[in-house]
Each structure stands twice: as C-alpha cells, then as structure tokens.
Design an enzyme around this catalytic site. Structure first.
Site: not given
Ligand code: F1P
Length: 584
Positions: A2, A27, A74, A100-101, A458, A462, A465, A481, A579
């Site tokens: 959040c 967020r 979130w 937030n938390g 990676e 990408k 996601e 395998h 994020k």
């Molecule tokens: C780790 C992470 C990101 C991903 C997503 C969720 O975040 O897995 O790599 O893009 O947003 O979190 P961080 O520890 O690198 O901030």
C-alpha cells in the site's frame, strides 16, 4: 504493501493527495481513498478501483480543505472492496487513519475493542488502529492517545492519522514500513516514498523505526520509540519530477528501459571500495534476494565463484532461514531495489542474529534495509515506477560487475557496458516483430547456460508478470531431464545464445528442441545459431563474453514489454502484483 500520503498547509489538500496517490499507485491499486478534515468534520471518499476512475467517480477534487490523507491499497486482510478501502474512520466520525503494513495482533485488539462497544465496518487489520486511537482519546489528548495506541501494535506499520478538532495536525508513525516527511514552506507532507512529494519540495526527513511525528503547517516534531523528542537528519534529493514521470513515453516501463543507457553510467560510478574490502575479507558468501533481484544475485554468485574463487551461493530470501546456516564468518549480500521487501528484511535479520556481516545493494536512500546493514552500496538508478523491475536490474548488474572487478585495469572491461546497452536498444523493431509472433502463444520457454541462464530466468519472469503468458526458463542441459516432453510443434523457445564458452552445448539444446518442432527465437551473434533458429534478434558482439547479460536483458525486457502491449495489458500495473512487497 500500500501507499499512503498526507498533507497539511494552505494548498487545496484534495489536489495534493490525488496527485500523490497517482504516483504511489505502483505500491497497490486495488482500491483508493481520501479523507479531508475541515474544522470539526471529515469528508471521507473511497472505493474499489484505480486512482483515476475512483477520484473521478467519487469527485475527490470537489472537496476543499487544507489537511488530508490518502491511501492506495494492495489487499492483504480482506478482499478489495469499498468497505476494506482506507482511510478508516472511528465510531465518532472525528478520527481518520490510513495504514501501510500488517498489524499482527489485530484480532486480539479487535475482540477487546468490540467488547468495549466499537463498531467495525471492514475485514481489515488496519481498522483496529483508528478505534484504538478513539478508545485512548477518551482518556487523553490526541497526541498522547495516538502514541498510546501505537504502543499497543505488533507488526509493521506506516500510519497517518488526524483528528477533526480544528487543530489541523497530522499524526504519523512508522515501524518496518517506509514513511518519509516532506518539508515545505508553511506546509508539511508525509508519504511512503519521495516521488509522491517531489512536485512540492526537495527536502525530506526519513523517519526511523518506532518514530512518531506530529505535523502542522508550521513544521514538525519527531518522537523516538521511547516518546522522547528526537532530531532526524534531513536530506535534499537531486531528482527532478521529470525523472519520476513518463517523459513522453506511453508507459513508465518503456521509459525506464530507455533510461538504462543513462543510469548505467551512474550505477557504474557507485562507490564499492568498502564493499569490495568486505568481499575480500570473507571466503563464504550468501546472497539473498527476491524476484528480479534474485536473478541479479545469481549473476553475482557466478562471478564471485568463477572470477574470485569464493564459496558463494544465491538464496531466495524467503527460504533463507529454512535452508541456510550462516555464521560469523559468512558475508551476506542482500540485494533489493526497494530496500523494503519484507522477505529480504527477515532474511537479513536472521543472518544478523547469527552474527554475519551484511552488505546490501539497494536503490532507495535510507530504506529499511540500509538501517540494518553493515555496509550499503546504492544503485543510483533513480526512481523506478513501473512494477516490473528493468533499469534497476541493469543497475544491480552494473554494481555487481564493478564489485567483482579489481580496481584499476581490472575495471576497463566495464567501459563497454553502455554501448552494448545502446546497441541492444537499437534492435527494437526486430524485437517488436518477434513479439507479434509469440503474443498469442500459451507456453514459452527460455533457455541459456552459464551467465545467460539467470538472464533467461529474468526474461521469463518479465514476460509472465506483464503478459500473463506461462513462461519458464531452463538451463539448456536440463531440458532432456524432463521439460523436453512439453516441446511440440510451434512452441516458442527463446534461446539466449551469445558466442561464449557455453555456446557449443547450448547449440545442441537448440537442435534438440528444433527436432521436436519448437519455434526457436535466438538472441545471438553467431552465424550457425542464426541459421538454425526460426528467427533471431542480433546481439552486439562483446569482446569480453561475461558482459553479454547487459544487451541480452535489454532485448528480453523490450520483448516482454511489446508482448504485454500487444495483448492489451498495461505493463506498468500487472494484475495481483505491486512494486514494494512489504508482507512475508
Ligand atoms: C523484489 C521484487 C521485484 C519485482 C516485484 C516484486 O523487490 O521481487 O524484483 O519486480 O516488484 O518485488 P526488491 O526487493 O528488489 O525491491
């Protein structure tokens, strides 16, 4: 997770908060709300959905008043819906709060508060806090009541609260969730991150764990975890607002991919002197990270082992406490773009409890991880807004390569990185053409070997996601395998195939999938691979083969971006993700 933001001053607060919420949307974006305090009343508007549509339908900007707080959510406790959206108001409708938390002891608190007659309207953990403040306020003035309520909380929180008593005061608290104060002239801000306030000020005061702050238009006071008045260092940031905006690109993700050619210079300029000394002083190194950062960590593990002869291992941070055995002689390197990821924070705390030294690589100045690490290297990548990490992966890689390269001539190889990135960027039209070929497929496989394997992982992350396609990465040799049984006519296999020592073996793997009808897309600078593949995207040749991950990842990021757009998805806001992941 959040995002929260609060304002007190003389501007129209609903405007400041709405703009800030748009910047915080990365967020969390399943619901949004705003509360404006005017004299003795509170105007609260919230609903399920993203900021723009909700702000419009609920007419956020119709509300006048100069003190407000807002929240983007979130969901953790309770489904995304209007009732569970923040802010929350107390039974007397004079106290309002956003959080937030995660409040770990919320159910005990809720039971007690219910017995005392409080009525709850949501399933969230957060709502208990506003009722706790209400309960305490029966016995004491607002600041003391807020402090008393916060003392009862277990878990993580960044809190913003106000009382409609005409005092125009914003109460803030932080523990294990980020909260930064913004200091203006005759106005104060508080938010989960700096870009949300960057349009108004460049002076910020990051709060410390356990801090409580009181904000009015005349300034602020901070109290530490013991309730004693405290002085906190202020910082001035050099970022421009433009750096946190789209700058003419249709999406933040595309802007941030393009940003890499500039920011990689900044990342390569990072000061790694102390970090390098720490690495030199340890034989056993555990790397902990999540998601994209874990893939950068896997590159670091390979380089530490191959180039420096260390015993290095990369761990998924959430698994670390259950699978590793760090001790006083272990160096733990934690990698986290945000510096707030709860899984990584917990792994760092576990390592510290075992007496290990911790070096962290992060992008966010003064983030939580910096406070518990023995040494920090900043990535200098500027703010990253798109949920999918792009430029911060490249920055992590740049810092990692610098860390493992000896000072002086050992670092000369790094000079080639920016031009490799630019040359990869120039392949965008070829990449878009490949995106059109795979955008309607269901399952996509990525293969690579050596340093190209974490890049393949990676690339697959990408793609999945932001395009919602099923994508998996395998080390080339692993196909036979098991996964080879999934290959049939037309299944795309993306081979990360630069001319390096692993290519002869990967070439064999490409032949294996071709023989089973796969549609092979090769990222390569090798003639024979190009002839074998159905389609190829040219890789710029790298004189030092260890540098191929840089152009490779640019190509894979652009591929994921274009597939996402072709599928009609907003790549900046993939479903179910956020994020900054501050829950375990
Ligand atoms: C780790 C992470 C990101 C991903 C997503 C969720 O975040 O897995 O790599 O893009 O947003 O979190 P961080 O520890 O690198 O901030």
């Amino acid at each position: 997770m959040c995002g929260i933001i609060g304002y007190v001053g003389s501007r129209k607060a609903s405007e400041v908060i709405t703009e800030g919420l748009k910047r915080l949307e990365y967020r969390g974006y399943d619901s949004v709300g705003i509360a404006v305090a005017q004299g003795n009343s509170i105007d609260l508007r919230k609903d399920k959905g993203m900021v723009n549509p909700v702000a419009e339908s609920m007419r956020f900007l119709d509300v006048s008043g100069t003190l407000a707080l807002g929240h983007v959510r979130w969901a953790t406790h309770g489904v995304p819906c209007k009732e569970n959206a923040h802010p929350f108001i107390d039974c007397t409708r004079t106290i309002v709060l956003a959080h937030n938390g995660v409040i770990e002891n919320y159910s005990e608190l809720k039971d007690e508060l219910k017995k005392a007659g409080h009525r709850f309207s949501s399933e969230t953990d957060s709502e208990v806090v506003v009722h706790l403040v209400e309960e305490e306020r029966k016995k004491m003035p607002p600041l003391k009541a807020f402090m008393a309520a916060v003392r009862k909380l277990k878990g993580s929180y960044a809190l913003l609260c106000t009382v409609a008593d005409g005092a125009e005061t914003l109460y803030c608290a932080r523990r294990n969730s980020p909260l930064v104060l913004g200091v203006g002239k005759g106005e104060m801000f508080a938010a989960s991150d700096i870009p949300a306030m960057l349009a108004y000020t460049k002076t910020f005061v990051p709060l410390e764990e356990g801090d409580i702050a009181v904000l009015s238009r005349n300034g602020y006071k901070v109290y530490d975890a013991n309730g004693k008045e405290a002085v906190r260092k202020s910082i001035t940031v050099e970022w421009s607002l433009d750096m946190a905006e789209k700058g003419g690109y249709p999406h933040f993700m595309l802007k941030e991919i393009n940003d890499q050619k500039h920011f990689v210079h900044e990342s390569l300029a990072a000061d790694v002197t102390n970090a390098r000394a720490m690495v030199a002083g340890h034989e056993a190194i555990d790397i902990i990270a999540c998601g994209t950062s874990y893939h950068a960590g896997t590159i670091l593990k390979i380089l530490l082992s191959r180039e420096l002869g260390k015993r290095a291992e990369a761990f998924i941070a959430s698994e670390y406490p259950f699978v590793a055995n760090p001790g006083k002689k272990t160096l733990v390197i934690a990698i986290s773009q945000s510096g707030e990821t709860a899984d990584t924070m917990q792994a760092v705390k576990f390592a510290k409890s075992r007496g290990s030294k911790v070096l962290s690589l992060t992008n966010v100045v003064d983030s939580s991880i910096t406070r518990i690490s023995d040494e920090v290297v900043y990535l200098n990548a500027g703010p990253e807004i798109s949920v999918a990490a792009t430029k911060t992966f490249t920055s992590q890689a740049a810092v990692i390569y610098k860390l493992v390269s000896n000072p002086g001539p050992g670092q000369e190889r790094l000079a080639a990185i920016p031009s490799l990135i630019e040359k990869a960027m120039a392949q965008e039209s070829a990449i878009r053409a490949v995106a059109a070929k795979i955008a309607d497929k269901k399952d996509i496989f990525f293969i690579g070997r050596g340093l190209n394997y974490p890049v393949a992982m990676e690339g697959a992350l990408k793609l999945k996601e932001i395009s919602y396609l099923h994508a998996e990465a395998y080390a080339g040799g692993e196909l036979k395998h098991g996964p080879l049984s999934l290959i049939e006519k037309g299944v795309p296999v993306i081979a990360v195939a630069p001319k390096d020592e692993s290519l002869p073996k990967l070439f064999g793997n490409i032949k294996e999938v071709k023989a089973r009808g796969a549609y092979v897309v090769a990222l390569t600078d090798d003639e024979a691979v190009r002839n074998e593949a159905d389609v190829s995207i040219p890789l710029p040749p790298a004189a030092d083969a260890t540098l191929y991950p840089f152009p490779e990842i640019i190509i894979l990021q652009l591929l994921a971006y274009h597939v996402s757009v072709l599928r009609g998805i907003n790549p900046d806001r993939p479903r179910n993700l956020a994020k900054s992941v501050t829950v375990e």
